[in-house]
Each structure stands twice: as C-alpha cells, then as structure tokens.
Write a protein that holds these residues in place. Structure first.
Motif, PDB file in Angstrom:
ATOM      1  N   ASP A   1       0.789  -1.278  -0.010  1.00  0.00           N
ATOM      2  CA  ASP A   1      -0.066   0.042  -0.117  1.00  0.00           C
ATOM      3  C   ASP A   1       0.995   1.248   0.050  1.00  0.00           C
ATOM      4  O   ASP A   1       0.411   2.244  -0.526  1.00  0.00           O
ATOM      5  CB  ASP A   1      -0.898  -0.065   1.070  1.00  0.00           C
ATOM      6  N   SER A   2       2.112   1.292   0.585  1.00  0.00           N
ATOM      7  CA  SER A   2       2.980   2.162   0.606  1.00  0.00           C
ATOM      8  C   SER A   2       3.171   2.738  -0.496  1.00  0.00           C
ATOM      9  O   SER A   2       3.430   4.150  -0.915  1.00  0.00           O
ATOM     10  CB  SER A   2       4.132   2.123   1.515  1.00  0.00           C
TER      11      SER A   2
ATOM     12  N   PHE B   1       1.554   2.451  -3.357  1.00  0.00           N
ATOM     13  CA  PHE B   1       0.308   3.382  -3.972  1.00  0.00           C
ATOM     14  C   PHE B   1       0.511   4.749  -3.389  1.00  0.00           C
ATOM     15  O   PHE B   1       0.098   5.770  -4.152  1.00  0.00           O
ATOM     16  CB  PHE B   1      -1.116   2.639  -3.636  1.00  0.00           C
TER      17      PHE B   1
ATOM     18  N   HIS C   1      -5.464   9.941   0.414  1.00  0.00           N
ATOM     19  CA  HIS C   1      -4.669   8.426   0.355  1.00  0.00           C
ATOM     20  C   HIS C   1      -5.509   7.581   1.098  1.00  0.00           C
ATOM     21  O   HIS C   1      -5.312   6.310   0.792  1.00  0.00           O
ATOM     22  CB  HIS C   1      -3.294   8.926   0.833  1.00  0.00           C
ATOM     23  N   THR C   2      -6.392   7.907   1.761  1.00  0.00           N
ATOM     24  CA  THR C   2      -7.057   6.905   2.706  1.00  0.00           C
ATOM     25  C   THR C   2      -8.002   6.060   1.504  1.00  0.00           C
ATOM     26  O   THR C   2      -8.562   5.027   2.023  1.00  0.00           O
ATOM     27  CB  THR C   2      -8.064   7.598   3.771  1.00  0.00           C
TER      28      THR C   2
ATOM     29  N   LEU D   1      -7.005   4.732  -1.166  1.00  0.00           N
ATOM     30  CA  LEU D   1      -6.149   3.987  -1.916  1.00  0.00           C
ATOM     31  C   LEU D   1      -6.224   2.550  -1.092  1.00  0.00           C
ATOM     32  O   LEU D   1      -5.186   2.067  -0.541  1.00  0.00           O
ATOM     33  CB  LEU D   1      -4.859   4.450  -2.059  1.00  0.00           C
ATOM     34  N   ILE D   2      -7.286   2.099  -1.166  1.00  0.00           N
ATOM     35  CA  ILE D   2      -7.440   0.579  -0.241  1.00  0.00           C
ATOM     36  C   ILE D   2      -7.139  -0.598  -1.260  1.00  0.00           C
ATOM     37  O   ILE D   2      -7.454  -0.192  -2.576  1.00  0.00           O
ATOM     38  CB  ILE D   2      -8.822   0.678   0.448  1.00  0.00           C
ATOM     39  N   PRO D   3      -6.620  -1.803  -0.869  1.00  0.00           N
ATOM     40  CA  PRO D   3      -6.720  -2.419  -1.630  1.00  0.00           C
ATOM     41  C   PRO D   3      -8.174  -2.981  -2.747  1.00  0.00           C
ATOM     42  O   PRO D   3      -9.105  -2.965  -2.008  1.00  0.00           O
ATOM     43  CB  PRO D   3      -6.558  -3.850  -0.753  1.00  0.00           C
TER      44      PRO D   3
ATOM     45  N   ALA E   1      -7.415   0.831  -5.235  1.00  0.00           N
ATOM     46  CA  ALA E   1      -6.187   1.927  -5.512  1.00  0.00           C
ATOM     47  C   ALA E   1      -5.739   1.921  -7.019  1.00  0.00           C
ATOM     48  O   ALA E   1      -5.609   2.825  -7.619  1.00  0.00           O
ATOM     49  CB  ALA E   1      -5.040   1.454  -4.558  1.00  0.00           C
TER      50      ALA E   1
END
Length: 415
Positions: free
Chosen positions: A163-164, A166, A180-181, A183-185, A188
């Motif tokens: 995730d970092s 992304f 950025h919150t 950008l979840i699996p 994203a």
C-alpha cells in the motif's frame, strides 16, 4: 450518468442541476454528481476521476460560469474524447439562462457545439420534465477505448503488493494526502489509473512509473505501464483529430510538425488510447545514401516496410494487399526530415494507388512550412502544429530514455 456543471456561485443553475438529477433518478438512471462527494472530511477528486472514465453517458450544464471553468473544461475534454472514440456514447449539452450557441462556439468548450445541444430557458418544472423525458436510453459503454485503457492500466498496477507504493505514486501525481485513505486494496489501481489519465505532465508520469518499478512491479508490467501512460502528455484535442475531425472526416495523410518520430508514435498512442486493436504502425526513414535517386529510394523503403509488416516476400506485389477486417488502422510513420516534400507527396500517391486504405503520418521537421511547400491539395492532408517548443520534444525523449534505461524498450520506437 455524469453531470458536469459549475454552480458554486449560481443557485438557479444548482437548483436546475438537482431537479434534472432527481428526474433522471426517477427514470432509473444512476446519477454521478460531484457535489454528493464534496463533503467535509471525505475525499472526492479520485472518485471524480473514476466517474469520468466509467460513466455511460453525460450531461453538461453550460451557464456563464461553466464557460470559464477549468474544471468543466477538464471534465468535458475527457467526456468528448470518449465520444470521439465511441460515437454511440450519449453526451448532451444544455445551455442555461442567457448563454447562446454562439457563445459556446467562441468558448473553450467549443467542441461541445457539434454534438447534441439543448436549451433550458425558464427552469420551470414542465421544461425540466420535458428535457428529462427526451434524454435517450443509454447502454453500458464499458468496452469503449477509454474504459479499456483505464482497466488495462489498473491491471498493471494491481500487481503492486505494498500500500505504501500506492501512496508514493499518489504523491508523484499530486494527489492530496487526505485522499490517500481511499487507496485501499482493490480500489487503489483503478483510482490511480483515472488520475494518471488526467495527469499531463510527462515528468510526473515518468516518476510514477519509476516508483511502481522501485515498489516491486516486474520489468514487463512496468514497461507496459510506461507504454500506456507516458503518451498522456499529448494534447487530447490535437490527437483526437487523427482519429476523426470534428466534421466527421478522416484524413489519410497527417503531417505532424515535429522533429522526432518518437513524438509521432506518442501522438498515435494518445489518439487511439494505446488500444492495440485500433491501430498498428510501420516505420520508415527517407534518407538516401550518396547520390542515389531519392524518390526511388524512399518508395523502396516504404514498400519494404509495408511488406515486412504484412509478412510479404520481397518479390510479392502490393497491389493485391487487402485490408485486414477488424484489424484497426494501419499507419506508415514516415520520417521525412531529409526529404523534399514534393518527393514525399509523389511517393505517397504511388503507395495509395496500391494500398488506398493505408494511413500515413509524416514527420517533416519543425523548420518546414508544410502549408506553403505541400504540392498537393491542402484538403487532402491534416497538418498538426503541436502547442509546444522543440525543447519539450527533447524532454519527452529524455523521459522515455530514462524509463528505458530502467526497464528496457517500452515501444520499440526510433529517436
């Protein structure tokens, strides 16, 4: 269905927007409206980018504020691009208040004037209801070129594990930290893909690719990602003319006033949304050695390039070459910087006698006044004058080289 508008200082048009949205929802449309996202503490720009790439239809409210709105121009550029590539997509423009058709044609939104334009004069309930009733039934356009482009970019990004990574890509694309919150699996890749298609700075796009590479994306997927997103720097209004002019015409010969064939490649990639089913390219350079006949040399080089592309032998005649059905447009990308344009014109005419369905993209160099020197009818060619200087060509080539140094060839193009 997406509604594009500029209503923050126009309460009357805002009420019209809401009434139209309600009427469409009563007819079972799903309405995508940015004001429903712009709530304190809730990210919305990423979702808006996704709306623009995935909606099946759109309605644009053009009031005085919209005529000068950079947001409305950004949104409608993407929507009109999609309609250019998918003519069946529904895109309706509604003139509001005192805005005239002439004002629309004289504005930065002039490209909308050639599509379906309606008018709302009074904003009365019956007038709004009539507009909603006239709105055509729409079908899903998930298979249009822009949606497929988004999907294909997302497929590459989905292979990133951290995730970092992304978040680092998001920073390179200038996405605010508060977004950025989102950008979840699972989400994203498509959200970042949407943002990439709205990022026209070639250096930012390059850095996003390199972050993906550093973040563990394998060499092949990184190269495919670079091929798909680096051409986004090209102006979409110019590139779309290669596909189809605003009057619906298509030119077999396009002359792009740049120095590098690489820029020609990027224009074609942008024009067709890097959709390998829509176009294919053979490259040739007219650089006769010594005192050889330059016209014969150029014709031979062009015919050899075509034969190689279609797997023909050196002795096979091109006269009987049939256009493969559902294969996309074939472009001969001709580096003509060292050629006389009269020779280029005659060679293209000979080629078209044998292969009338072939398209040609000519790179004459920046120092040539094509409109003055082209010996044929000006109506037979489309001349594109890129809105950037020679230094930007160098920058683009440098960016491509930088990515190539990391991941290998990304499009096989010449410099």
């Amino acid at each position: 269905m997406f509604i594009s508008h500029s209503t923050s200082s126009d309460k009357r048009t805002a009420r019209l927007r809401d009434a139209i949205a309600q009427g469409l929802e009563e007819r079972q449309y799903t309405v995508l409206l940015d004001v429903r996202l712009q709530q304190p503490g809730r990210p919305w720009q990423l979702k808006l980018a996704r709306f623009l790439g995935e909606c099946d239809a759109a309605l644009v409210l053009v009031n005085e504020a919209a005529l000068g709105s950079s947001w409305v121009r950004r949104e409608t550029n993407i929507l009109h691009w999609r309609k250019t590539l998918q003519p069946g997509m529904v895109l309706v423009t509604v003139l509001v208040g005192g805005v005239s058709a002439g004002q629309l044609r004289d504005s930065a939104l002039r490209y909308l004037a050639d599509d379906d334009v309606e008018r709302v004069r009074t904003c009365a309930e019956e007038e709004i209801a009539q507009l909603v009733r006239q709105f055509p039934r729409i079908r899903r356009t998930r298979d249009d070129a822009v949606s497929a482009w988004l999907d294909n970019i997302g497929i590459q990004l989905a292979e990133i594990k951290a995730d970092s990574t992304f978040a680092r890509i998001a920073r390179e694309l200038d996405i605010p930290d508060e977004e950025h919150t989102e950008l979840i699996p699972g989400m994203a890749p498509v959200l970042l893909a949407s943002q990439m298609l709205d990022t026209h700075d070639v250096v930012k796009l390059c850095n996003a690719v390199l972050v993906a590479w550093d973040g563990g994306l394998d060499r092949g997927r990184t190269a495919r990602l670079a091929t798909m997103i680096l051409p986004v720097w090209v102006d979409r209004d110019e590139a779309r003319r290669i596909v189809r002019e605003t009057d619906g015409s298509i030119r077999r010969v396009v002359i792009l006033n740049v120095d590098s064939p690489l820029i020609g490649q990027q224009y074609l990639h942008r024009a067709f949304c890097v959709d390998s089913k829509s176009y294919y390219i053979a490259e040739v350079a007219g650089r006769p050695p010594g005192d050889d006949d330059p016209e014969s040399y150029l014709l031979d080089q062009c015919e050899s390039a075509v034969r190689a592309k279609f797997c023909l032998g050196a002795d096979e005649d091109l006269d009987g070459l049939e256009e493969p059905r559902n294969f996309g447009r074939f472009f001969l990308l001709l580096d003509a910087k060292r050629c006389d344009l009269g020779i280029v014109h005659r060679v293209i005419a000979q080629l078209h006698e044998k292969i009338p369905w072939m398209h040609v993209l000519v790179i004459p160099g920046r120092g040539v006044d094509v409109r003055e020197c082209w010996p044929g009818s000006p109506d037979e060619v489309l001349v594109l004058d890129p809105p950037f200087e020679a230094g930007h060509e160098t920058l683009v080539k440098t960016v491509v080289r930088r990515v190539t140094d990391h991941v290998g060839p990304i499009n096989g193009g010449s410099w």
